[in-house]
Design a protein around this motif. Structure first.
Motif, PDB file in Angstrom:
ATOM      1  N   ASN A  94     -20.967  22.798  46.054  1.00  0.00           N
ATOM      2  CA  ASN A  94     -22.155  22.951  45.618  1.00  0.00           C
ATOM      3  C   ASN A  94     -22.763  21.631  45.924  1.00  0.00           C
ATOM      4  O   ASN A  94     -23.193  21.098  44.642  1.00  0.00           O
ATOM      5  CB  ASN A  94     -22.100  23.540  44.138  1.00  0.00           C
ATOM      6  CG  ASN A  94     -21.458  22.770  43.206  1.00  0.00           C
ATOM      7  OD1 ASN A  94     -20.641  22.279  43.368  1.00  0.00           O
ATOM      8  ND2 ASN A  94     -22.189  23.014  41.998  1.00  0.00           N
ATOM      9  N   ASP A  95     -22.753  20.950  47.010  1.00  0.00           N
ATOM     10  CA  ASP A  95     -23.174  19.673  46.882  1.00  0.00           C
ATOM     11  C   ASP A  95     -24.840  19.540  46.939  1.00  0.00           C
ATOM     12  O   ASP A  95     -25.315  18.515  46.707  1.00  0.00           O
ATOM     13  CB  ASP A  95     -22.768  18.905  48.406  1.00  0.00           C
ATOM     14  CG  ASP A  95     -23.157  20.008  49.592  1.00  0.00           C
ATOM     15  OD1 ASP A  95     -23.878  20.869  49.430  1.00  0.00           O
ATOM     16  OD2 ASP A  95     -23.199  19.657  50.773  1.00  0.00           O
ATOM     17  N   TRP A  96     -25.628  20.707  46.809  1.00  0.00           N
ATOM     18  CA  TRP A  96     -26.962  20.656  46.459  1.00  0.00           C
ATOM     19  C   TRP A  96     -27.211  20.521  44.833  1.00  0.00           C
ATOM     20  O   TRP A  96     -28.294  19.969  44.718  1.00  0.00           O
ATOM     21  CB  TRP A  96     -27.515  21.826  46.652  1.00  0.00           C
ATOM     22  CG  TRP A  96     -26.956  23.406  46.168  1.00  0.00           C
ATOM     23  CD1 TRP A  96     -27.330  23.500  44.940  1.00  0.00           C
ATOM     24  CD2 TRP A  96     -25.860  24.006  46.688  1.00  0.00           C
ATOM     25  NE1 TRP A  96     -26.422  24.844  44.711  1.00  0.00           N
ATOM     26  CE2 TRP A  96     -25.523  25.095  45.620  1.00  0.00           C
ATOM     27  CE3 TRP A  96     -25.333  24.006  47.748  1.00  0.00           C
ATOM     28  CZ2 TRP A  96     -24.771  26.057  45.886  1.00  0.00           C
ATOM     29  CZ3 TRP A  96     -24.286  24.887  48.043  1.00  0.00           C
ATOM     30  CH2 TRP A  96     -23.787  25.944  47.020  1.00  0.00           C
ATOM     31  N   ASP A  97     -26.197  20.720  44.051  1.00  0.00           N
ATOM     32  CA  ASP A  97     -26.529  20.307  42.707  1.00  0.00           C
ATOM     33  C   ASP A  97     -26.027  18.698  42.448  1.00  0.00           C
ATOM     34  O   ASP A  97     -24.803  18.502  42.005  1.00  0.00           O
ATOM     35  CB  ASP A  97     -25.789  21.140  41.683  1.00  0.00           C
ATOM     36  CG  ASP A  97     -26.169  22.399  41.505  1.00  0.00           C
ATOM     37  OD1 ASP A  97     -27.309  22.520  41.892  1.00  0.00           O
ATOM     38  OD2 ASP A  97     -25.469  23.539  41.318  1.00  0.00           O
ATOM     39  N   GLU A  98     -26.856  17.630  42.478  1.00  0.00           N
ATOM     40  CA  GLU A  98     -26.641  16.535  42.362  1.00  0.00           C
ATOM     41  C   GLU A  98     -25.973  16.154  41.085  1.00  0.00           C
ATOM     42  O   GLU A  98     -25.038  14.935  41.142  1.00  0.00           O
ATOM     43  CB  GLU A  98     -27.816  15.751  42.981  1.00  0.00           C
ATOM     44  CG  GLU A  98     -28.301  15.793  44.406  1.00  0.00           C
ATOM     45  CD  GLU A  98     -29.384  14.934  44.676  1.00  0.00           C
ATOM     46  OE1 GLU A  98     -29.988  14.192  43.903  1.00  0.00           O
ATOM     47  OE2 GLU A  98     -29.851  15.075  45.920  1.00  0.00           O
ATOM     48  N   GLN A  99     -26.608  16.672  39.855  1.00  0.00           N
ATOM     49  CA  GLN A  99     -26.040  16.037  38.727  1.00  0.00           C
ATOM     50  C   GLN A  99     -25.165  16.971  38.146  1.00  0.00           C
ATOM     51  O   GLN A  99     -24.465  16.448  36.986  1.00  0.00           O
ATOM     52  CB  GLN A  99     -27.534  16.137  37.920  1.00  0.00           C
ATOM     53  CG  GLN A  99     -28.405  14.968  38.342  1.00  0.00           C
ATOM     54  CD  GLN A  99     -29.677  15.099  37.451  1.00  0.00           C
ATOM     55  OE1 GLN A  99     -29.615  15.518  36.137  1.00  0.00           O
ATOM     56  NE2 GLN A  99     -30.780  14.599  37.816  1.00  0.00           N
ATOM     57  N   GLY A 100     -24.718  18.090  38.780  1.00  0.00           N
ATOM     58  CA  GLY A 100     -23.716  18.728  38.137  1.00  0.00           C
ATOM     59  C   GLY A 100     -22.467  18.579  38.526  1.00  0.00           C
ATOM     60  O   GLY A 100     -22.089  17.894  39.756  1.00  0.00           O
ATOM     61  N   PRO A 101     -21.382  19.241  38.141  1.00  0.00           N
ATOM     62  CA  PRO A 101     -19.770  19.130  38.601  1.00  0.00           C
ATOM     63  C   PRO A 101     -19.747  19.805  39.843  1.00  0.00           C
ATOM     64  O   PRO A 101     -20.449  21.041  40.012  1.00  0.00           O
ATOM     65  CB  PRO A 101     -19.088  19.963  37.280  1.00  0.00           C
ATOM     66  CG  PRO A 101     -20.194  20.746  36.771  1.00  0.00           C
ATOM     67  CD  PRO A 101     -21.460  19.986  36.769  1.00  0.00           C
ATOM     68  N   ARG A 102     -18.676  19.487  40.475  1.00  0.00           N
ATOM     69  CA  ARG A 102     -18.773  20.026  41.939  1.00  0.00           C
ATOM     70  C   ARG A 102     -17.928  21.085  41.524  1.00  0.00           C
ATOM     71  O   ARG A 102     -16.576  21.314  40.878  1.00  0.00           O
ATOM     72  CB  ARG A 102     -17.945  19.010  42.676  1.00  0.00           C
ATOM     73  CG  ARG A 102     -18.422  17.634  43.199  1.00  0.00           C
ATOM     74  CD  ARG A 102     -19.223  18.070  44.323  1.00  0.00           C
ATOM     75  NE  ARG A 102     -20.497  18.666  43.890  1.00  0.00           N
ATOM     76  CZ  ARG A 102     -21.548  17.948  43.654  1.00  0.00           C
ATOM     77  NH1 ARG A 102     -21.799  16.659  43.342  1.00  0.00           N
ATOM     78  NH2 ARG A 102     -22.735  18.687  43.101  1.00  0.00           N
ATOM     79  N   LYS A 103     -18.394  22.265  42.002  1.00  0.00           N
ATOM     80  CA  LYS A 103     -17.885  23.653  42.122  1.00  0.00           C
ATOM     81  C   LYS A 103     -17.257  24.219  43.303  1.00  0.00           C
ATOM     82  O   LYS A 103     -18.200  24.283  44.304  1.00  0.00           O
ATOM     83  CB  LYS A 103     -18.547  24.799  41.427  1.00  0.00           C
ATOM     84  CG  LYS A 103     -18.764  24.291  39.943  1.00  0.00           C
ATOM     85  CD  LYS A 103     -20.000  25.299  39.508  1.00  0.00           C
ATOM     86  CE  LYS A 103     -20.045  25.280  37.966  1.00  0.00           C
ATOM     87  NZ  LYS A 103     -19.057  25.914  37.154  1.00  0.00           N
ATOM     88  N   PRO A 104     -15.914  24.721  43.582  1.00  0.00           N
ATOM     89  CA  PRO A 104     -15.577  25.181  44.816  1.00  0.00           C
ATOM     90  C   PRO A 104     -16.442  26.574  45.078  1.00  0.00           C
ATOM     91  O   PRO A 104     -16.600  27.512  44.438  1.00  0.00           O
ATOM     92  CB  PRO A 104     -14.258  25.499  44.693  1.00  0.00           C
ATOM     93  CG  PRO A 104     -13.886  25.323  43.334  1.00  0.00           C
ATOM     94  CD  PRO A 104     -15.141  24.857  42.455  1.00  0.00           C
ATOM     95  N   LEU A 105     -16.807  26.751  46.316  1.00  0.00           N
ATOM     96  CA  LEU A 105     -17.342  27.978  46.892  1.00  0.00           C
ATOM     97  C   LEU A 105     -16.262  28.859  47.541  1.00  0.00           C
ATOM     98  O   LEU A 105     -15.210  28.440  47.895  1.00  0.00           O
ATOM     99  CB  LEU A 105     -18.402  27.615  47.997  1.00  0.00           C
ATOM    100  CG  LEU A 105     -19.475  26.722  47.408  1.00  0.00           C
ATOM    101  CD1 LEU A 105     -20.461  26.395  48.520  1.00  0.00           C
ATOM    102  CD2 LEU A 105     -20.240  27.368  46.308  1.00  0.00           C
ATOM    103  N   MET A 106     -16.790  30.323  47.718  1.00  0.00           N
ATOM    104  CA  MET A 106     -15.589  30.975  48.282  1.00  0.00           C
ATOM    105  C   MET A 106     -15.570  30.739  49.715  1.00  0.00           C
ATOM    106  O   MET A 106     -16.425  30.356  50.350  1.00  0.00           O
ATOM    107  CB  MET A 106     -16.457  32.435  48.038  1.00  0.00           C
ATOM    108  CG  MET A 106     -16.642  32.959  46.787  1.00  0.00           C
ATOM    109  SD  MET A 106     -17.547  34.521  46.681  1.00  0.00           S
ATOM    110  CE  MET A 106     -16.791  35.767  47.511  1.00  0.00           C
ATOM    111  N   THR A 107     -14.277  31.024  50.006  1.00  0.00           N
ATOM    112  CA  THR A 107     -13.751  30.882  51.399  1.00  0.00           C
ATOM    113  C   THR A 107     -14.193  32.042  52.022  1.00  0.00           C
ATOM    114  O   THR A 107     -14.395  33.152  51.728  1.00  0.00           O
ATOM    115  CB  THR A 107     -12.237  30.670  51.507  1.00  0.00           C
ATOM    116  OG1 THR A 107     -11.680  31.664  51.046  1.00  0.00           O
ATOM    117  CG2 THR A 107     -11.840  29.348  50.731  1.00  0.00           C
ATOM    118  N   ALA A 108     -14.197  31.919  53.514  1.00  0.00           N
ATOM    119  CA  ALA A 108     -14.316  33.326  54.409  1.00  0.00           C
ATOM    120  C   ALA A 108     -13.529  34.230  54.083  1.00  0.00           C
ATOM    121  O   ALA A 108     -13.826  35.401  53.920  1.00  0.00           O
ATOM    122  CB  ALA A 108     -14.251  32.906  55.700  1.00  0.00           C
ATOM    123  N   ALA A 109     -12.108  34.019  53.928  1.00  0.00           N
ATOM    124  CA  ALA A 109     -11.229  34.985  53.239  1.00  0.00           C
ATOM    125  C   ALA A 109     -11.573  35.523  51.945  1.00  0.00           C
ATOM    126  O   ALA A 109     -11.323  37.081  51.863  1.00  0.00           O
ATOM    127  CB  ALA A 109      -9.713  34.625  53.458  1.00  0.00           C
TER     128      ALA A 109
END
Length: 223
Positions: A94-109
């Motif tokens: 979630n690179d759009w949340d500049e001040q928040g922690p990095r959260k992984p996004l769902m993969t295609a699978a």
């Protein structure tokens, strides 16, 4: 309207619900004779008069914890939901949340896995841009190209669109309507409210039984 379901020590945007709290919220719905369904199913039910007792559950951004935490909890109550994924960021963060922690996004699978489990896959744009004020070319990329990506990925028609940040204007709503979506989800759409800019109720980690009851009463009054 949910986002992330996981344990978190840092949550500046208040988008994270603890898994234990999430299960209690689902139990609260179930105890009141309400069943969580996808937004697409809820819309179809409204059209044919069978929406009583159904609640549309939506998850923005497509965080990986939807598959890891939310999906098993939903299955415990025989609920389903819609997850709106950012089509151009699959497997990213979630690179759009500049001040928040990095959260992984769902993969295609994982998107395909969720779809196979009966979850509705909707679009949250191509790169999570605010749509209000975008030019025609950028708007088409966010609305139309994201739909094509997800349809190619899942092999299924993508019916729903969700406006990133809840940001929309007349041009954005028109683009969603004319691209072939069946509906659009907003937050508080104002004058643009309708089938392509549906209002939603935010649910967070602080929402226990009293808060949820108050929100339900308020929502019914507002609608």
């Amino acid at each position: 309207m949910y986002h992330s379901v996981t344990s978190a020590t840092e949550d500046p945007y208040l988008i994270t619900v603890d898994p234990a709290r999430f299960r209690r919220q689902l139990r609260w719905l179930s105890a009141r004779g309400l069943r969580g369904v996808s937004v697409g199913e809820l819309m179809r039910s409204h059209r044919n008069g069978t929406a009583a007792g159904k609640v549309g559950l939506s998850f923005d951004d497509g965080y990986r914890d939807f598959v890891e935490e939310a999906l098993p909890a939903l299955a415990e109550y025989d609920f389903t939901a819609t997850v709106y994924v950012v089509a151009g960021r699959l497997g990213g963060y979630n690179d759009w949340d500049e001040q928040g922690p990095r959260k992984p996004l769902m993969t295609a699978a994982q998107v395909r896995e969720a779809a196979a489990e009966g979850v509705e896959i909707g679009s949250h744009g191509l790169t999570h841009r605010r749509l209000a004020g975008l030019g025609a070319r950028d708007l088409a990329a966010q609305v139309a190209d994201s739909r094509h990506v997800l349809e190619d990925l899942t092999g299924r028609s993508v019916e729903g669109f969700c406006y990133p940040y809840g940001s929309l204007d007349g041009a954005a709503v028109e683009a969603v309507a004319h691209t072939g979506y069946g509906y659009g989800c907003a937050v508080s759409p104002g004058v643009h409210g309708g089938e392509f800019a549906l209002p939603r109720c935010y649910v967070g980690d602080r929402d226990g039984p009293l808060h949820l009851t108050a929100k339900l009463v308020r929502d019914r009054w507002l609608r």
